[in-house]
Design an enzyme around this catalytic site. Structure first.
Site, PDB file in Angstrom:
ATOM      1  N   ASP A 106     -13.785   5.590   2.973  1.00  0.00           N
ATOM      2  CA  ASP A 106     -12.580   5.601   3.797  1.00  0.00           C
ATOM      3  C   ASP A 106     -11.848   6.925   3.732  1.00  0.00           C
ATOM      4  OD1 ASP A 106     -10.655   4.267   5.509  1.00  0.00           O
ATOM      5  OD2 ASP A 106      -9.309   4.309   3.776  1.00  0.00           O
ATOM      6  N   ASP A 107     -11.889   7.608   2.579  1.00  0.00           N
ATOM      7  CA  ASP A 107     -11.185   8.890   2.448  1.00  0.00           C
ATOM      8  C   ASP A 107     -11.809   9.955   3.333  1.00  0.00           C
ATOM      9  OD1 ASP A 107      -9.363   8.062   0.306  1.00  0.00           O
ATOM     10  OD2 ASP A 107     -11.187   7.899  -0.878  1.00  0.00           O
TER      11      ASP A 107
ATOM     12  N   ARG B 286      -9.584  10.058  -8.314  1.00  0.00           N
ATOM     13  CA  ARG B 286      -8.705  10.863  -7.453  1.00  0.00           C
ATOM     14  C   ARG B 286      -7.879   9.899  -6.620  1.00  0.00           C
ATOM     15  NH1 ARG B 286      -7.879  12.426  -2.624  1.00  0.00           N
ATOM     16  NH2 ARG B 286      -9.713  11.315  -1.860  1.00  0.00           N
TER      17      ARG B 286
ATOM     18  N   GLU C 245     -13.599   4.298  -2.282  1.00  0.00           N
ATOM     19  CA  GLU C 245     -12.194   4.685  -2.166  1.00  0.00           C
ATOM     20  C   GLU C 245     -11.770   5.554  -3.346  1.00  0.00           C
ATOM     21  OE1 GLU C 245      -8.854   4.732   0.140  1.00  0.00           O
ATOM     22  OE2 GLU C 245     -10.544   3.403   0.579  1.00  0.00           O
ATOM     23  N   ASP C 246     -11.122   6.672  -3.045  1.00  0.00           N
ATOM     24  CA  ASP C 246     -10.410   7.487  -4.032  1.00  0.00           C
ATOM     25  C   ASP C 246     -11.261   7.917  -5.222  1.00  0.00           C
ATOM     26  OD1 ASP C 246      -8.309   7.270  -2.349  1.00  0.00           O
ATOM     27  OD2 ASP C 246      -6.958   6.255  -3.720  1.00  0.00           O
TER      28      ASP C 246
ATOM     29  N   ASN D   2      -0.631  12.108   0.688  1.00  0.00           N
ATOM     30  CA  ASN D   2       0.008  10.927   0.093  1.00  0.00           C
ATOM     31  C   ASN D   2       0.192  11.124  -1.407  1.00  0.00           C
ATOM     32  OD1 ASN D   2       0.277   9.033   2.281  1.00  0.00           O
ATOM     33  ND2 ASN D   2      -1.937   8.893   2.340  1.00  0.00           N
TER      34      ASN D   2
ATOM     35  N   LYS E  41      -6.059  -2.232  -0.509  1.00  0.00           N
ATOM     36  CA  LYS E  41      -6.890  -2.057   0.681  1.00  0.00           C
ATOM     37  C   LYS E  41      -7.419  -3.395   1.179  1.00  0.00           C
ATOM     38  CE  LYS E  41      -7.296   2.463   1.558  1.00  0.00           C
ATOM     39  NZ  LYS E  41      -7.245   3.138   2.845  1.00  0.00           N
TER      40      LYS E  41
ATOM     41  N   TYR F 179       0.857  -1.196   0.000  1.00  0.00           N
ATOM     42  CA  TYR F 179       0.000   0.000   0.000  1.00  0.00           C
ATOM     43  C   TYR F 179       0.885   1.236   0.000  1.00  0.00           C
ATOM     44  CZ  TYR F 179      -4.349   2.388   0.006  1.00  0.00           C
ATOM     45  OH  TYR F 179      -5.395   3.173  -0.392  1.00  0.00           O
TER      46      TYR F 179
END
Length: 472
Positions: free
Chosen positions: A237-238, A125, A214-215, A366, A143, A71
Site C-alpha cells: 500500500d505504501d 518504518r 504495510e510500513d 504523515n 487498516k 487511523y
C-alpha cells in the site's frame, strides 16, 4: 483477536428501556467526552472488543469523525504508545524466534477458516515515525478496520499480522514495557530467509487470503514486493496505494489548472517518478552528482531507485535549497514525501505561485506534525490560489469570504476497493493495471457538487459507494 457481534441480552440482563439506537448515541456521547485523540482511540478499541457491530455502525454513520481516530493521524500516537496502552491482542504476532514453525503460528489464529484479507507490517518504518518494531501493530489493525468500514468486508475475514524481527530503535530496546524482541534487526540474509518462509506458509495456510504489506523500510518494501508479488495475491500500500491516490489527485486537479496536462512539471521532494524532477534531503538528484552513486541497482535487490529518475541533462552546480530548486525547475506541482516538517517554506510557496496561476501543493507526509506545510499556510502564502491535498487531515479555512476545503490523499480511497475486487475475483496476483484502474476510477468519481467546490478527492462519507464501484 477480532471480536464478533454482541448477542442480544437475555431478559433481565439489560435495562427495561433499552434500544440499539440510543446505545449508539450514548457511545458517541462517551467518545466525545474524551479530551485527547489517544483517549478516544483507546475508548474505540474497547468498544470494538466489546461490540464490534456497534463499533462499525459508528464508523459508518460518523465516518469523517471516526476515521482520523482509528487511523491517521491518531494511529501514529497509538503506535508510539502501544507497549504502554496494550490491553488485549487484536492480531497475530510472529517473531524471528518462530522461524521454522511459522506455519504452526499462522494456524493459531482463531478465525483462520474465515480469513480473506491480511495486513502485514514489520514495524520498521511506521508512517514518518521510523522503526517502531512490534509497536506497529495498530497500523495493521487500523487498516483492516478501514477495509470493513470502507468496503464492507466482514470483520471476521480480517487478519492483522505483525512480524517482529527486532528493532534498532534504542527507545524500544531500553523500554521495560516494550512488547517485542529486545534485539537488533538481523542481516539481510536472515531477513530474506524469514520472509521466504513466511510467504510460503501464508500460501499454504491461507490460500484464499490477499496480503497487503504495510510500513516496511524502503529497501525491503520494494524488494519484497518484487520478490513475492507473483507468489500469492499481494500488494504494497505504501508503494502502490500511495502512487494510485497521488495519481488520482493530479488527474483531479488538472481540470482546475489552465495548463495542458503534458505541460505540467512535477517536483517531488522525497522520491521520484518518470517525468518528475526529484529532490531528496541532499538536494536535486541528477546524473553526475557526486552522491548519485548512492542510488543504484545492486543485482536484483533494489537498494535505491532514484537513479532511474535522476536528471540526465543538468550540468549546473549542486542545488540543495528547495526554494532555489523550485525557482530553477519552475514546477506546476510540488509533492512532499520527505517527513521534514515545514519543508515547503513561505518562500517556496510564493515561488510556486510565480510559476503557475494555481500552484498544486501536496504535502503528503504523515502524521500531521511531519507535514511539509499546513493548509492555512499554503493558502496564505499563495494568496489563496493553491490547490492543496495532504497525507493527514486538515480543517477547512475561510479566505476572501469563501470556505475552502483541503484534500486528503488518503490511501483509504484506493485499498478497500482494490482489495475487495481482488478477493471477489480470486485474483492470483495484484497487477499494476489493477492499481492503475483503481486510480482512474477514483479520479472520475467526484460528483458535480464536489467538482463545483474544487475538491481534489470525494468526500470520505462516500467511501463505500466508490469502493463498490472500484471493485469492478
Amino acid at each position: 483477536m477480532e471480536a464478533r457481534a454482541k448477542a442480544p441480552a437475555a431478559p433481565g440482563l439489560a435495562p427495561p428501556v433499552f434500544s440499539v439506537k440510543a446505545q449508539l448515541d450514548r457511545t458517541l456521547l462517551q467518545l466525545r467526552s474524551r479530551t485527547s485523540p489517544i483517549e478516544k482511540y483507546t475508548f474505540l478499541a474497547q468498544v470494538k472488543q466489546a461490540d464490534v457491530e456497534a463499533f462499525y455502525k459508528l464508523c459508518l454513520e460518523y465516518m469523517s469523525e471516526i476515521t482520523p481516530i482509528i487511523y491517521t493521524p491518531t494511529v501514529g500516537d497509538a503506535c508510539l504508545q502501544y507497549s504502554k496502552i496494550y490491553r488485549n491482542p487484536e492480531g497475530l504476532f510472529i517473531s524471528l524466534k518462530d522461524k521454522g514453525r511459522i506455519g504452526n503460528i499462522l494456524r493459531n489464529w482463531p478465525l483462520a477458516n474465515e480469513a480473506r484479507i491480511s495486513v502485514v507490517t514489520d514495524g520498521s518504518r511506521i508512517l514518518g515515525l521510523g522503526d517502531l518494531g512490534v509497536n506497529g501493530m495498530p497500523i495493521a489493525v487500523g487498516k483492516l478496520s478501514l477495509y470493513v468500514a470502507g468496503a464492507g468486508i466482514r470483520p471476521s475475514s480480517t487478519l492483522p499480522i505483525t512480524l517482529d524481527l527486532g528493532t534498532n530503535n534504542s527507545s524500544n530496546l531500553s523500554d521495560p514495557l516494550y512488547l517485542g524482541l529486545r534485539q537488533h534487526l538481523p542481516s539481510d540474509a536472515e531477513y530474506d530467509a524469514f520472509m521466504d518462509e513466511f510467504i510460503t506458509e501464508m500460501g499454504r495456510v491461507y490460500p484464499k487470503v490477499l496480503v497487503q504489506f504495510e510500513d516496511s523500510s524502503t529497501d525491503h518494501a520494494f524488494s519484497y514486493l518484487e520478490r513475492f508479488r507473483n507468489s500469492l495475491p499481494l500488494f504494497n500500500d505504501d508503494i502502490q496505494g500511495t502512487g494510485a491516490v497521488v495519481l488520482t489527485g493530479l488527474l483531479s486537479v488538472a481540470r482546475l489548472v489552465p495548463i495542458p496536462r503534458n505541460e505540467h512539471r512535477i517536483l517531488l521532494f522525497g522520491a521520484g517518478s518518470a517525468s518528475i524532477w526529484l529532490v531528496d534531503s541532499r538536494g536535486l538528484v541528477y546524473v553526475g552528482w557526486e552522491e548519485v552513486a548512492d542510488y543504484k541497482m545492486d543485482g536484483s535487490h533494489l537498494t535505491g531507485y532514484a537513479i532511474d529518475f535522476a536528471r540526465r541533462h543538468y550540468t549546473g552546480l549542486p542545488m540543495k535549497d528547495l526554494a532555489e530548486i523550485v525557482k530553477y525547475v519552475k514546477p506546476t506541482a510540488l509533492l512532499g514525501l520527505s517527513t521534514i516538517t515545514g519543508a515547503f517554506t513561505p518562500e517556496v510557496i510564493r515561488q510556486m505561485s510565480q510559476n503557475t496561476p494555481r500552484p498544486i501543493i501536496f504535502p503528503l507526509s504523515n502524521p500531521v506534525h511531519l507535514s511539509e506545510r499546513t493548509f492555512a499556510e499554503a493558502l496564505k502564502h499563495s494568496n489563496g490560489t493553491a490547490i492543496f491535498a495532504s497525507g493527514s487531515p486538515f480543517g477547512s479555512e475561510f479566505i476572501g469570504g469563501v470556505r475552502r476545503e483541503p484534500g486528503q490523499g488518503n490511501n483509504m480511497y484506493i485499498f478497500p476497493g482494490l482489495g475487495l475486487g481482488a478477493i471477489l475475483c480470486r485474483a492470483k496476483s495484484v497487477t499494476d493495471s489493477m492499481v492503475q484502474a483503481s486510480a482512474l476510477g477514483l479520479a472520475g468519481s467526484l460528483s458535480w457538487d464536489e467538482r463545483a467546490l474544487e475538491l481534489v478527492y470525494l468526500r470520505i462519507e462516500r467511501i463505500r459507494e466508490i469502493s463498490d464501484d472500484n471493485k469492478q
